[in-house]
Design an enzyme around this catalytic site. Sequence first.
Site, PDB file in Angstrom:
ATOM      1  N   HIS A  81       1.093 -29.475  -2.949  1.00 49.16           N
ATOM      2  CA  HIS A  81       1.964 -30.358  -2.163  1.00 49.16           C
ATOM      3  C   HIS A  81       2.701 -29.597  -1.069  1.00 49.16           C
ATOM      4  CE1 HIS A  81       1.139 -33.127  -5.333  1.00 49.16           C
ATOM      5  NE2 HIS A  81       1.843 -32.470  -6.238  1.00 49.16           N
ATOM      6  N   HIS A  84      -1.245 -37.079  -6.125  1.00 49.24           N
ATOM      7  CA  HIS A  84      -2.055 -36.277  -7.041  1.00 49.24           C
ATOM      8  C   HIS A  84      -3.519 -36.665  -7.038  1.00 49.24           C
ATOM      9  CE1 HIS A  84       2.024 -35.580  -8.677  1.00 49.24           C
ATOM     10  NE2 HIS A  84       1.552 -34.353  -8.708  1.00 49.24           N
TER      11      HIS A  84
END
Lengths: 199, 330
Positions: free
Chosen positions: B56, B218
């Site tokens: 991320h 995700h």
Amino acid sequence: MLDADFFRRWMTATAASVEREADRLTALDSPIGDADHGSNLRRGFAAVTATLEKEAPDTPGGVLTVSGRQLISTVGGASGPLYGTLLRRTGKALGDAAEVSEAEFATAFRTGVEAVMTLGGAAPGDKTMIDALLPAVDALGDGFGAARTAAEQGALATTPLQARKGRASYLGERSIGHQDPGATSAALLVAALTEAHGD
Amino acid sequence: MRMLINVPETVVADALRGMAAAHPELTVDVENRVIVRRDAPVAGKVALVSGGGSGHEPLHGGFVGPGMLSAACPGEVFTSPVPDQMLRAAAAVNSGAGVLFIVKNYTGDVLNFDMAAELAEDEGIQVAKVLVNDDVAVTDSLYTAGRRGTGATLFVEKIAGAAADEGQPLERVEAIGRQVNENSRSFGVALSACSTPAKGSPTFDLPDGELELGVGIHGEPGRERRPMMTSGEIAEFAVDAVLDDMSPRNPVLVLVNGMGATPLLELYGFNAEVQRILTARGVAVARTLVGNYVTSLDMAGASVTLCQVDGELLRLWDAPVRTAGLRWGM
């Protein structure tokens, strides 16, 4: 009676089977999760066997608490705390006894599974590892073979369910039609009991 | 799938070594996976610790530094870090004023941070926690794990970080963090799936000419799939999804966030549409941030996060910050 050596064999057999099945677990985790269940568990159980080789606790409870703590320290994600708690709480319930009966193990394992349900907040039918573990616990009175069959059937039965816990729950109805990776790995853990026992 | 990596097993450690080389103002513990601002612990200051799966970036390691996080712990790709990392981070940055954990609402992050909080308290470190759950694509109900934490994490880390830098006490920094989360909502869209290094191929199939609405960060699919839309249509869908869940009376901070593989050319164009729609809906914009901040590896797409701010929150947002991923005023 089951001694510390039995529980070491259980952990080693689980590690070997997770290693063997890691790609399948990751493939199951791909459509409804994030495609890492196999690699995470493989890393964790490899650390467990390495630790058990270094320090060899001489009680069943000791083997399982050390293994659980190792999983929490290495796996991450939800699987680390959940599997770690399962083994740690089962181990703690076994206490300091040098040997335990299969019935005592069954009772302790139920304590561990209940601790997992409390921690993760999952109930049967939520499409999680509980769907394999709880049937296994219920069948343990009939032996490790019966527990293995119950866990495998429980894992298969997660396919038509809609996930209500964990990352798969974010998909809502789109989680239907996929076997749950956590229930699948839980079935591997239970199946390894029969290998450790030489069934 | 072509990736600029050695082997999947060392991706996180390799990235941390590179980060350490690029940012001497950070202390990067590659082995234990903890990134700490070099001057920590700062006397009298509440410390902010966050963490989560890798993949991320710049979240969270890129937000460590004066004005924002004290430390970050990156997990494996898309996997929560382990309690040992969080405990190590908390111990490294605690000055005695306490530690605030900023946790995105994902089961793994929540469980591991809870365990770490217990361990830290055993060691006499005072810990508070803010749970970030801003994603309106997931409805909150008794039967789900609740809304995901996504873009609002940046707002919480920046604004609570500014409050901590001012020397505000733990309860106050925690309350500000919670307020920012409660004032924030997000919605994300994917134009392509991402590929994790471990799997090496896209995490879901997204045929040409289709997009996923309501994705998280995700690589999981979203809440529905539709034929490809224009930037303006996507912006309308995303902004309306957010505004269905909040009715801002104050001006908002806008984060137009890229998922990793969408170029700034497209993100700025998308932001033009977002601003047009906000104006049409009568929402005043205080500040706007456009860029790749809360990414999902190589996923193409974007998310929109709005955070309603009063004068105090806006002042804290504008306060100086100096991190690898976010920097102004100093």
